[in-house]
Design a protein around this motif. Structure first.
Motif, PDB file in Angstrom:
ATOM      1  N   MET A 156       0.822  -1.196   0.000  1.00 46.27           N
ATOM      2  CA  MET A 156       0.000   0.000   0.000  1.00 46.27           C
ATOM      3  C   MET A 156       0.864   1.256   0.000  1.00 46.27           C
ATOM      4  N   LEU A 157       2.034   1.181   0.666  1.00 48.35           N
ATOM      5  CA  LEU A 157       2.950   2.319   0.701  1.00 48.35           C
ATOM      6  C   LEU A 157       3.509   2.619  -0.684  1.00 48.35           C
ATOM      7  N   LEU A 158       3.991   1.576  -1.367  1.00 45.68           N
ATOM      8  CA  LEU A 158       4.561   1.749  -2.699  1.00 45.68           C
ATOM      9  C   LEU A 158       3.491   1.698  -3.779  1.00 45.68           C
ATOM     10  N   GLY A 159       2.514   0.808  -3.573  1.00 43.75           N
ATOM     11  CA  GLY A 159       1.472   0.650  -4.581  1.00 43.75           C
ATOM     12  C   GLY A 159       0.572   1.865  -4.695  1.00 43.75           C
ATOM     13  N   SER A 160       0.356   2.553  -3.577  1.00 43.96           N
ATOM     14  CA  SER A 160      -0.533   3.717  -3.606  1.00 43.96           C
ATOM     15  C   SER A 160      -0.008   4.811  -4.529  1.00 43.96           C
ATOM     16  N   PRO A 161       1.223   5.298  -4.316  1.00 38.93           N
ATOM     17  CA  PRO A 161       1.717   6.336  -5.237  1.00 38.93           C
ATOM     18  C   PRO A 161       1.949   5.820  -6.652  1.00 38.93           C
ATOM     19  N   VAL A 162       2.418   4.552  -6.792  1.00 40.12           N
ATOM     20  CA  VAL A 162       2.633   4.020  -8.141  1.00 40.12           C
ATOM     21  C   VAL A 162       1.312   3.926  -8.897  1.00 40.12           C
ATOM     22  N   SER A 163       0.270   3.422  -8.212  1.00 41.20           N
ATOM     23  CA  SER A 163      -1.045   3.343  -8.851  1.00 41.20           C
ATOM     24  C   SER A 163      -1.565   4.726  -9.194  1.00 41.20           C
ATOM     25  N   GLY A 164      -1.328   5.687  -8.289  1.00 37.00           N
ATOM     26  CA  GLY A 164      -1.751   7.056  -8.565  1.00 37.00           C
ATOM     27  C   GLY A 164      -1.041   7.644  -9.767  1.00 37.00           C
ATOM     28  N   ILE A 165       0.268   7.396  -9.874  1.00 31.73           N
ATOM     29  CA  ILE A 165       1.032   7.903 -11.014  1.00 31.73           C
ATOM     30  C   ILE A 165       0.554   7.276 -12.320  1.00 31.73           C
ATOM     31  N   LEU A 166       0.300   5.960 -12.297  1.00 29.65           N
ATOM     32  CA  LEU A 166      -0.189   5.278 -13.496  1.00 29.65           C
ATOM     33  C   LEU A 166      -1.546   5.832 -13.928  1.00 29.65           C
ATOM     34  N   LEU A 167      -2.380   6.177 -12.939  1.00 33.12           N
ATOM     35  CA  LEU A 167      -3.692   6.740 -13.264  1.00 33.12           C
ATOM     36  C   LEU A 167      -3.593   8.181 -13.770  1.00 33.12           C
ATOM     37  N   ASP A 168      -2.462   8.830 -13.498  1.00 29.75           N
ATOM     38  CA  ASP A 168      -2.260  10.197 -13.974  1.00 29.75           C
ATOM     39  C   ASP A 168      -1.569  10.252 -15.334  1.00 29.75           C
ATOM     40  N   THR A 169      -1.262   9.092 -15.910  1.00 29.55           N
ATOM     41  CA  THR A 169      -0.641   9.082 -17.243  1.00 29.55           C
ATOM     42  C   THR A 169      -1.667   9.469 -18.293  1.00 29.55           C
TER      43      THR A 169
END
Length: 445
Positions: A156-169
């Motif tokens: 959740m710590l790493l997945g949260s920002p990574v998922s957020g970044i992927l959704l901002d592509t």
């Protein structure tokens, strides 16, 4: 019972901890990211496919139906073929199915792929618990499980920002951002699954990276414990599946998982609602805060439990803490207070899990462990199906958005009470769960 300490045994455990746990944490991290990323994709997935809130809740939860049904058979197959082969198979297939979630276009396709994802991943978690019990003696098993559970908050710590970044592509390769999210995170799991086939070792006796003295010491200690377990607990798969303690553990774990997934599926959208934004990079960074706190809290709590004993009581306290945090998160409109409440909940429902698993692994051995651990996990993970649906039903009946989280909080408190009333009669479990571990017996503290 206790295992006689020796320099060879201590060095073997230390080497196994260093070699195996980081890779197992990576596997769990990817598993949880692929299981929870649907929570990040919720709003945009619904907007693009027309899924209603009820359809999303049902689809998010139906994962656990396939998971529960195939849990025991999968773990027995792992016991038959070994962790190296079976864990690799699980990761490769679930990664492919998770990536295929990018093909969702309506409610039916969402239900089908979520069900297939549950079937593909079935056996992963109980397989890891069984694997750890095949590598770490009781005196260090709770520490090993506590470290393994770091994969959950790290996901959740790493997945949260990574998922957020992927959704901002933008629209990579013509895909919507939520489709790109599923493809990238799913294929990452498949790649690690291939590596697992070459990296994992089923048991200490097969470990070429241990010297002869280390292999003999660790294998001998674990065989001694297995013999003791089989003389004090169920000796067969059927015996484990019918054991009342196994069924009661499953009920407790059901309450634990209700708390876990009540937060995992709705934390991103809850924070997004309070900040007035969408689920993207900002929300991803904010939702990472509770998981940082959960890692630190779990580290401290599991070591305190090892030092002072009474793992069952510690587990009950942590589940009650999770329930309090979940309830508090529903009663505030402040972003700061909501994140603080989720921090409290995170410590509770992450720390309770390694503490809980010291109970059944303390008296289940051999094939009985494969079947019993899988049954406990399958019953417990049905909580992941019930949680989002209970939340929706409670909100509909009460006409309040707060009612859903408060109902999940109540389930957590019930689980804490069940833990306090639970009694293990076998000597092996009592010695593991209720006595302090002498300093001379603790390796790696």
């Amino acid at each position: 019972m206790t295992t006689i300490a020796s320099p060879a045994l201590d060095s073997a455990i230390a080497k196994a901890r260093t070699r195996l746990l980081p890779f197992l944490i990576l596997m769990y991290l990817l598993a949880f990211i692929d299981r929870a990323n649907v929570g990040f994709a919720k709003n945009v997935l619904q907007a693009d496919t027309g899924l209603s809130d009820a359809a999303f809740a049902f689809g998010a939860g139906i994962f656990f139906i396939g998971y529960a049904v195939f849990e025991v058979p999968s773990n027995l197959l792992m016991y038959r073929f070994g962790a190296r082969v079976w864990m690799s198979r699980i990761m490769v297939t679930w990664g492919i199915v998770s990536a295929c979630t990018a093909l969702v276009h309506d409610a039916s396709s969402f239900y089908i792929l979520r069900t297939l994802l549950g079937i593909a991943e079935a056996g992963f978690f109980p397989g890891i618990i069984l694997f750890l019990s095949n590598w770490f003696p009781s005196k260090t098993r709770s520490q090993a499980m506590g470290m393994f559970y770091f994969g959950f908050p790290l996901a959740m710590l790493l997945g949260s920002p990574v998922s957020g970044i992927l959704l901002d592509t933008g629209n990579p390769f013509g895909m919507h951002p939520w489709q790109w999210l599923f493809v990238v995170e799913g294929l990452a799991a498949s790649v690690v699954g291939v590596v697992a086939y070459f990296y994992l070792t089923d048991r200490p006796a097969k470990a070429k990276w241990l010297d002869d003295a280390q292999r003999e010491a660790l294998d001998g200690a674990l065989r001694q414990e297995d013999e003791h377990k089989l003389s004090h607990g169920p000796a067969s798969v059927i015996g484990a599946l019918r054991d009342s303690r196994v069924l009661f553990c499953g009920l407790i774990y059901f309450a634990v998982q209700m708390s876990v997934y009540g937060v995992v599926f709705y934390l991103p959208t809850r924070i997004a609602g309070l900040t007035g934004g969408h689920v993207g990079t900002k929300v991803g960074l904010l939702t990472a805060i509770p998981w940082i706190v959960a890692i630190v809290g779990t580290f401290l709590v599991t070591r305190a439990a090892d030092r002072y004993g009474h793992h069952r009581t510690w587990a009950a306290a942590m589940l009650a803490l999770a329930a309090i945090g979940i309830g508090a998160s529903a009663l505030t409109s402040s972003v700061t207070l909501a994140i603080a409440a989720f921090c409290v909940a995170g410590i509770g429902f992450v720390a309770v899990q390694p503490l809980f698993w010291t109970l059944p692994t303390g008296y289940l051995g051999g094939a009985a462990a494969a079947g019993g651990i899988a049954l406990i996990n399958s019953i417990g993970n049905l909580g992941g199906f019930v949680a989002p649906n209970l939340k929706g039903i409670a909100e509909h009946l009460a006409g309040s958005s707060q009612a859903g989280m408060l109902s999940l909080s109540a389930v957590g408190l019930i689980g804490a009470v069940l833990l306090l009333t639970f009694r293990m009669t076998p000597e092996s479990t009592a010695s593991l769960s209720h006595r302090p571990v002498p300093l001379g017996e603790r390796s790696g503290h």
